[in-house]
Design an enzyme around this catalytic site. Structure first.
Site, PDB file in Angstrom:
ATOM      1  N   GLY A  69      49.673  68.815   8.536  1.00  0.00           N
ATOM      2  CA  GLY A  69      49.933  67.908   7.427  1.00  0.00           C
ATOM      3  C   GLY A  69      49.597  66.466   7.762  1.00  0.00           C
ATOM      4  O   GLY A  69      49.050  65.729   6.929  1.00  0.00           O
ATOM      5  N   THR A  70      49.899  66.049   8.973  1.00  0.00           N
ATOM      6  CA  THR A  70      49.642  64.656   9.347  1.00  0.00           C
ATOM      7  C   THR A  70      48.150  64.359   9.286  1.00  0.00           C
ATOM      8  O   THR A  70      47.735  63.329   8.725  1.00  0.00           O
ATOM      9  CB  THR A  70      50.192  64.385  10.771  1.00  0.00           C
ATOM     10  OG1 THR A  70      51.604  64.607  10.750  1.00  0.00           O
ATOM     11  CG2 THR A  70      49.902  62.973  11.223  1.00  0.00           C
ATOM     12  N   ASN A 153      60.524  65.243   1.567  1.00  0.00           N
ATOM     13  CA  ASN A 153      61.008  66.026   2.697  1.00  0.00           C
ATOM     14  C   ASN A 153      62.457  65.741   3.059  1.00  0.00           C
ATOM     15  O   ASN A 153      63.091  66.539   3.726  1.00  0.00           O
ATOM     16  CB  ASN A 153      60.122  65.792   3.926  1.00  0.00           C
ATOM     17  CG  ASN A 153      59.866  64.330   4.182  1.00  0.00           C
ATOM     18  OD1 ASN A 153      59.389  63.605   3.302  1.00  0.00           O
ATOM     19  ND2 ASN A 153      60.183  63.851   5.371  1.00  0.00           N
ATOM     20  N   GLN A 181      55.773  69.751   1.627  1.00  0.00           N
ATOM     21  CA  GLN A 181      57.068  70.392   1.346  1.00  0.00           C
ATOM     22  C   GLN A 181      57.013  71.259   0.095  1.00  0.00           C
ATOM     23  O   GLN A 181      57.816  72.171  -0.068  1.00  0.00           O
ATOM     24  CB  GLN A 181      58.173  69.332   1.208  1.00  0.00           C
ATOM     25  CG  GLN A 181      58.481  68.593   2.501  1.00  0.00           C
ATOM     26  CD  GLN A 181      59.120  69.479   3.573  1.00  0.00           C
ATOM     27  OE1 GLN A 181      59.690  70.534   3.286  1.00  0.00           O
ATOM     28  NE2 GLN A 181      59.000  69.071   4.827  1.00  0.00           N
ATOM     29  N   SER A 201      50.655  71.801   5.168  1.00  0.00           N
ATOM     30  CA  SER A 201      50.845  72.075   6.603  1.00  0.00           C
ATOM     31  C   SER A 201      51.259  73.532   6.778  1.00  0.00           C
ATOM     32  O   SER A 201      52.156  74.010   6.067  1.00  0.00           O
ATOM     33  CB  SER A 201      51.948  71.158   7.127  1.00  0.00           C
ATOM     34  OG  SER A 201      52.332  71.565   8.407  1.00  0.00           O
ATOM     35  N   HIS A 203      52.915  75.100   9.269  1.00  0.00           N
ATOM     36  CA  HIS A 203      54.175  75.509   9.903  1.00  0.00           C
ATOM     37  C   HIS A 203      55.392  75.385   8.999  1.00  0.00           C
ATOM     38  O   HIS A 203      56.486  75.791   9.368  1.00  0.00           O
ATOM     39  CB  HIS A 203      54.375  74.772  11.234  1.00  0.00           C
ATOM     40  CG  HIS A 203      54.764  73.338  11.136  1.00  0.00           C
ATOM     41  ND1 HIS A 203      56.052  72.901  11.313  1.00  0.00           N
ATOM     42  CD2 HIS A 203      54.033  72.218  10.900  1.00  0.00           C
ATOM     43  CE1 HIS A 203      56.096  71.580  11.208  1.00  0.00           C
ATOM     44  NE2 HIS A 203      54.885  71.150  10.955  1.00  0.00           N
ATOM     45  N   THR A 239      35.679  72.009  17.056  1.00  0.00           N
ATOM     46  CA  THR A 239      35.611  73.467  16.901  1.00  0.00           C
ATOM     47  C   THR A 239      36.801  73.938  16.077  1.00  0.00           C
ATOM     48  O   THR A 239      37.946  73.562  16.352  1.00  0.00           O
ATOM     49  CB  THR A 239      35.612  74.144  18.296  1.00  0.00           C
ATOM     50  OG1 THR A 239      34.499  73.631  19.016  1.00  0.00           O
ATOM     51  CG2 THR A 239      35.518  75.651  18.178  1.00  0.00           C
ATOM     52  N   CYS A 325      60.918  64.082  11.791  1.00  0.00           N
ATOM     53  CA  CYS A 325      60.206  62.998  12.479  1.00  0.00           C
ATOM     54  C   CYS A 325      61.144  61.865  12.833  1.00  0.00           C
ATOM     55  O   CYS A 325      60.930  61.154  13.808  1.00  0.00           O
ATOM     56  CB  CYS A 325      59.108  62.429  11.590  1.00  0.00           C
ATOM     57  SG  CYS A 325      58.008  63.681  11.019  1.00  0.00           S
TER      58      CYS A 325
HETATM   59  N1  PLP Z   1      54.242  65.338   5.024  1.00  0.00           N
HETATM   60  C1  PLP Z   1      55.492  65.777   4.801  1.00  0.00           C
HETATM   61  C2  PLP Z   1      56.111  65.564   3.460  1.00  0.00           C
HETATM   62  C3  PLP Z   1      56.200  66.435   5.807  1.00  0.00           C
HETATM   63  O1  PLP Z   1      57.450  66.862   5.586  1.00  0.00           O
HETATM   64  C4  PLP Z   1      55.569  66.617   7.075  1.00  0.00           C
HETATM   65  C5  PLP Z   1      56.294  67.266   8.201  1.00  0.00           C
HETATM   66  O2  PLP Z   1      57.458  67.062   8.399  1.00  0.00           O
HETATM   67  C6  PLP Z   1      54.254  66.153   7.242  1.00  0.00           C
HETATM   68  C7  PLP Z   1      53.628  65.511   6.199  1.00  0.00           C
HETATM   69  C8  PLP Z   1      53.534  66.321   8.552  1.00  0.00           C
HETATM   70  O3  PLP Z   1      53.088  67.644   8.728  1.00  0.00           O
HETATM   71  P1  PLP Z   1      52.740  68.180  10.200  1.00  0.00           P
HETATM   72  O4  PLP Z   1      54.056  68.423  10.886  1.00  0.00           O
HETATM   73  O5  PLP Z   1      51.985  69.457   9.957  1.00  0.00           O
HETATM   74  O6  PLP Z   1      51.899  67.174  10.872  1.00  0.00           O
END
Ligand code: PLP
Length: 385
Positions: A69-70, A153, A181, A201, A203, A239, A325
């Site tokens: 996600g990041t 989130n 989310q 994302s 996971h 890759t 986070c």
């Molecule tokens: N965006 C939101 C709303 C999230 O809740 C999160 C993860 O907590 C992310 C982005 C980041 O995703 P990733 O953990 O896959 O980098």
């Protein structure tokens, strides 16, 4: 243990692991290689792209696999804004909401620090909602991008994405949404939503950590953030994580079949009611109805979120004091303060998040544990005074 921290991460689903297994073992080829092993990997990647596109209602060529996600947020925010600025140097503003994940907010701040952009922040109401009325005045002729998350989130508020995207479209401004989310519980058809870019994302929905997806509408120019061998149509070099792409595609497909979960929302509401009945001065944060079916978040004035977490973990309930986070950070949640919660009360926040595997019994046990934990933390507090 009752695991109520699914918004932080989820275990890998068995079906997902089984779909990934061949690409971690026998079929280990590099999709860029021109031999049979490489071709098998390239075919698996193409298949994962097709599956993902079917869930998102887009074309396979509009799907870019990322490391999560990041990275999807970074690529969308920086990539779209920089590509627009390159074509028209006067396009140097981006709009984000006051409750974005740091992956969006920090990407926007990077544009401000290093590329001369101005970041316009649209406020939320006390329930965490961005209204189209609040967004409209921020849309200027020099706005390059709007980025507003689908679901929050920390408090679970679901934004009126269709309406917000329509407002941006009326102004000819691309609209990105962080759907990290939302994926797994809300509709993800990008054409119905009217969004130009959307990130996911793996996971958070039963695929492993370190894999994700960014949808970008074809013909929307995007500058890569990671440069190299030109994989992913030049949008994301490196890759490809073939097994990860297969994993996230499989997880999306499984989740799409199980969407619309009124039963889960009912269990969540019963949990909320039990917590509020046992702790009458607690309050729910976020929107009471327009919220994720698997997320309930509260403030418990007169306690500390971190102490509650410890008490709850002792009682076998695993949850979080805000976003994963921000865990361990002493700063009050910017999401809650943007919603008008005082910094002192924001420190008392606890988030409970779960998927449809949670049972009504587990949630009622957890609610009793919450009530007891609040009593204990308050007791400890008064003993110290
Ligand atoms: N965006 C939101 C709303 C999230 O809740 C999160 C993860 O907590 C992310 C982005 C980041 O995703 P990733 O953990 O896959 O980098």
């Amino acid at each position: 243990m009752i695991f109520l921290d699914a918004a932080a991460t989820t275990p890998v689903r068995r079906e997902v692991l089984e779909a990934m297994w061949p690409y971690l073992t026998g079929e280990f080829g590099n999709p860029s290689s021109h031999h049979t092993l490489g071709e098998a990997a390239a075919a698996a990647l193409a298949d994962a792209r097709k599956t993902t596109a079917a869930v998102l209602g887009c074309r396979p060529g509009e799907v870019t696999f990322t490391s999560g996600g990041t990275e999807a947020d970074n690529l969308a925010v920086k990539g779209v804004a920089l590509a627009r600025q390159a074509v028209d140097p006067t396009r140097n503003r981006v709009v984000i909401s006051a409750v974005e994940h740091p992956a969006v907010e920090e990407s926007a701040r990077y544009l401000e620090r290093f590329h001369g952009f101005q970041v316009d922040v649209v406020d939320v109401d006390p329930q965490g909602v961005v209204t189209p009325q609040a967004l409209k005045p921020l849309l200027q002729p020099d706005t390059a991008l709007v980025s507003i998350m689908y679901a929050n989130n920390e408090v679970g508020t679901v934004q009126p994405i269709r309406e917000l995207a329509a407002v941006a479209a009326d102004h000819g401004i691309p609209f990105h949404t962080d759907a990290v989310q939302a994926a797994g519980s809300l509709p993800l058809n990008v054409r119905d939503l009217g969004v130009d870019a959307l990130g996911i994302s793996g996971h958070k929905l039963g695929a492993p950590k370190g894999c994700g997806v960014l949808f970008v509408r074809s013909r929307l120019r995007i500058e890569p953030v990671i440069h190299g061998g030109g994989q992913e149509r030049g949008r994301r070099s490196g890759t490809e994580n073939v097994a990860g792409a297969v994993g996230v595609a499989t997880a999306l497909q499984l989740a799409a079949g199980a969407q619309a979960s009124p039963a889960l929302a009912e269990r969540r509401d019963a949990f909320i009611a039990a917590v509020l009945a046992g702790v009458p001065d607690a309050f729910l944060t976020g929107h009471p109805d327009s919220r994720l079916p698997g997320l309930a978040s509260f403030c418990f004035p007169g306690t500390s979120g971190e102490s509650l977490l410890l008490e709850l973990e002792r009682a076998g309930v695993v949850c979080s004091s805000g976003s994963a986070c921000a865990a361990g950070s002493d700063a009050p949640s910017p999401v809650l303060t943007a919603m008008g919660v005082s910094p002192e009360v924001a420190q008392t926040a606890v988030r409970f998040s779960f998927d449809s595997s949670v049972t009504a019994d587990e949630l009622s046990t957890a609610a009793r544990s919450v009530v007891a934990a609040v009593g204990r933390v308050r007791g400890l507090g008064s003993a110290h005074r």
